[in-house]
Design a protein around this motif. Structure first.
Motif, PDB file in Angstrom:
ATOM      1  N   ILE A 108      46.849 -12.285  40.155  1.00 44.82           N
ATOM      2  CA  ILE A 108      47.898 -13.294  40.049  1.00 44.82           C
ATOM      3  C   ILE A 108      48.116 -13.911  41.424  1.00 44.82           C
ATOM      4  O   ILE A 108      47.732 -13.335  42.443  1.00 44.82           O
TER       5      ILE A 108
ATOM      6  N   CYS B  59      51.132 -15.933  43.792  1.00 44.66           N
ATOM      7  CA  CYS B  59      52.583 -16.078  43.884  1.00 44.66           C
ATOM      8  C   CYS B  59      52.941 -16.867  45.139  1.00 44.66           C
ATOM      9  O   CYS B  59      52.425 -16.584  46.226  1.00 44.66           O
TER      10      CYS B  59
ATOM     11  N   ALA C 141      53.330 -10.123  36.722  1.00 48.56           N
ATOM     12  CA  ALA C 141      53.659 -11.544  36.621  1.00 48.56           C
ATOM     13  C   ALA C 141      55.034 -11.739  36.000  1.00 48.56           C
ATOM     14  O   ALA C 141      55.855 -12.545  36.476  1.00 48.56           O
TER      15      ALA C 141
ATOM     16  N   ARG D 233      58.367 -13.239  38.001  1.00 53.23           N
ATOM     17  CA  ARG D 233      59.050 -14.434  37.463  1.00 53.23           C
ATOM     18  C   ARG D 233      60.522 -14.141  37.207  1.00 53.23           C
ATOM     19  O   ARG D 233      61.391 -14.978  37.475  1.00 53.23           O
TER      20      ARG D 233
ATOM     21  N   TYR E 268      60.329 -15.718  41.358  1.00 49.36           N
ATOM     22  CA  TYR E 268      59.100 -16.171  42.000  1.00 49.36           C
ATOM     23  C   TYR E 268      58.292 -17.068  41.063  1.00 49.36           C
ATOM     24  O   TYR E 268      58.331 -16.898  39.838  1.00 49.36           O
TER      25      TYR E 268
ATOM     26  N   VAL F  62      54.745 -17.899  39.686  1.00 48.46           N
ATOM     27  CA  VAL F  62      53.530 -17.099  39.555  1.00 48.46           C
ATOM     28  C   VAL F  62      52.529 -17.801  38.685  1.00 48.46           C
ATOM     29  O   VAL F  62      52.870 -18.420  37.680  1.00 48.46           O
TER      30      VAL F  62
END
Length: 366
Positions: free
Chosen positions: A298, A300, A353, A357, A361, A363
């Protein structure tokens, strides 16, 4: 047919992982091994991966085995097979884990082992090699191709399939010739392409290594397998050369056609080429098993300030989410976020993730 005692010739990434997986699925099983490097087999014994050490492929202990895995390079496996044939019991399954099947099947036939030898190829692995990188879960949800020799009893094949399933793999029975052509396309050629692409950048890079500096996730993803063992891939290319050359010819033709289209400013051809590849690639299952393992990653966005990375790491750790790797992306041509986080499995990647979120954040998942 019950398999309880296992022998190993070689304990590298695949052999070591297989021994660990067998111990996990059947803790009361007995495992013995020989490796050409004494330290490897001694480390395995101390770690409880194996139960006893063999001095050579001709060690009399191998006569006690229900199944023996040949996990060394192809040439070494064939040499070991020749030593084992007069030692092992007639009901012992002899198998290998190699990426090429033709040479060892032909050797088994020459040695009079048709019916007793069953080729095996777990389609999993890593660009890393050696016992220290072995993992018991390496085979989970990956195809384990089984290639019986002529005359192999159906019960033996069924036993092997059950063994592969017991370690989380997906057994698939094929003719060894069919196997070698398929793996030339989906495994062997990609390694050659990755190595050639890395060498292209190496040869064209400037003295200040600008290309190396800005190489981003896209380049690193498709060339990751170029870090694989040169010794192993020399053996594979020499053993499966005819099939690889045949597949390579088609690849070269397609690459040449793309070059000609660009020379002739034929945008329609280029568009259709990418459209066709996109549609076919998108038809693959997202969790499709294979020899090139999917990377769970992921991205970020974070503010460039002290403690930003440690805050995210602490959030994930508090929820028991294990991180494989974490770092800053300096080239964002292909990635949306500045912080790249890799995971060992898909579920932790998704959980991370969602957690990030929920904590505000932004992502992106890959």
């Amino acid at each position: 047919m019950v398999l309880h005692t296992f022998g190993f010739i070689g304990l590298g990434l695949i052999g070591g992982s297989l021994a660990k997986a067998l111990k996990r699925s059947a803790p009361d099983s007995r495992i013995m091994a020989y490796t050409r490097t004494a330290k490897t087999v001694q480390d395995a014994l101390r770690a409880g991966i194996i139960d006893s050490i063999c001095d050579s492929p001709a060690d009399p202990q191998f006569a006690e085995c229900d199944c023996i895995f040949l996990c060394a390079p192809v040439g070494s496996n064939i040499a070991a097979l020749e030593q084992l044939k007069d030692i092992v019991r007639s009901d012992c399954i002899l198998t290998d884990v190699g990426s090429v099947k033709t040479d060892i099947h032909q050797a088994a036939e020459h040695l009079g082992l048709n019916g007793r030898f069953i080729g095996g190829h777990p389609m999993t692995g890593s660009e890393k090699s050696g016992l220290s990188y072995s993992q018991a879960h390496l085979f989970e949800n990956s195809y384990y191709i089984i290639t019986p020799s002529p005359g192999t009893p159906d019960a033996w094949v069924e036993t092997y399939q059950a063994l592969a399933a017991s370690i989380g793999a997906l057994p698939l029975v094929l003719d060894y010739r069919q196997h070698d052509f398929a793996t030339a396309a989906v495994s062997h050629l990609p390694h050659l392409i990755a190595a050639s692409l890395v060498n292209t950048v190496h040869d064209l890079d400037s003295a200040d290594e600008l290309m190396k500096l800005i190489a981003a996730g896209g380049f690193k993803d498709i060339t990751r397998i170029a870090s694989s063992s040169p010794e192993m891939w020399e053996h594979i290319c020499m053993s499966n050369g005819d099939n690889i050359i045949s597949v390579m010819d088609t690849f070269i033709d397609l690459l040449t056609a793309s070059r000609e289209a660009m020379c002739n400013e034929n945008g329609e051809y280029i568009y259709k080429m990418f459209e066709k590849s996109r549609d076919y690639r998108d038809s693959f299952a997202s969790s499709s098993p294979g020899s090139i393992k999917k990377t769970y990653r992921i991205y970020c966005d974070i503010v460039d300030e002290s403690g930003a990375i440690s805050t995210i790491a602490a959030l994930l750790a508090a929820k028991g989410i294990s991180i494989k790797n974490i770092g800053i992306v300096h080239s964002r041509e292909f990635e949306e976020g500045v912080l790249q986080i890799e995971f060992y499995e898909e579920a932790p990647s998704r959980d991370a993730a969602t957690l990030l979120r929920d904590n505000g954040y932004q992502v992106w998942e890959r």
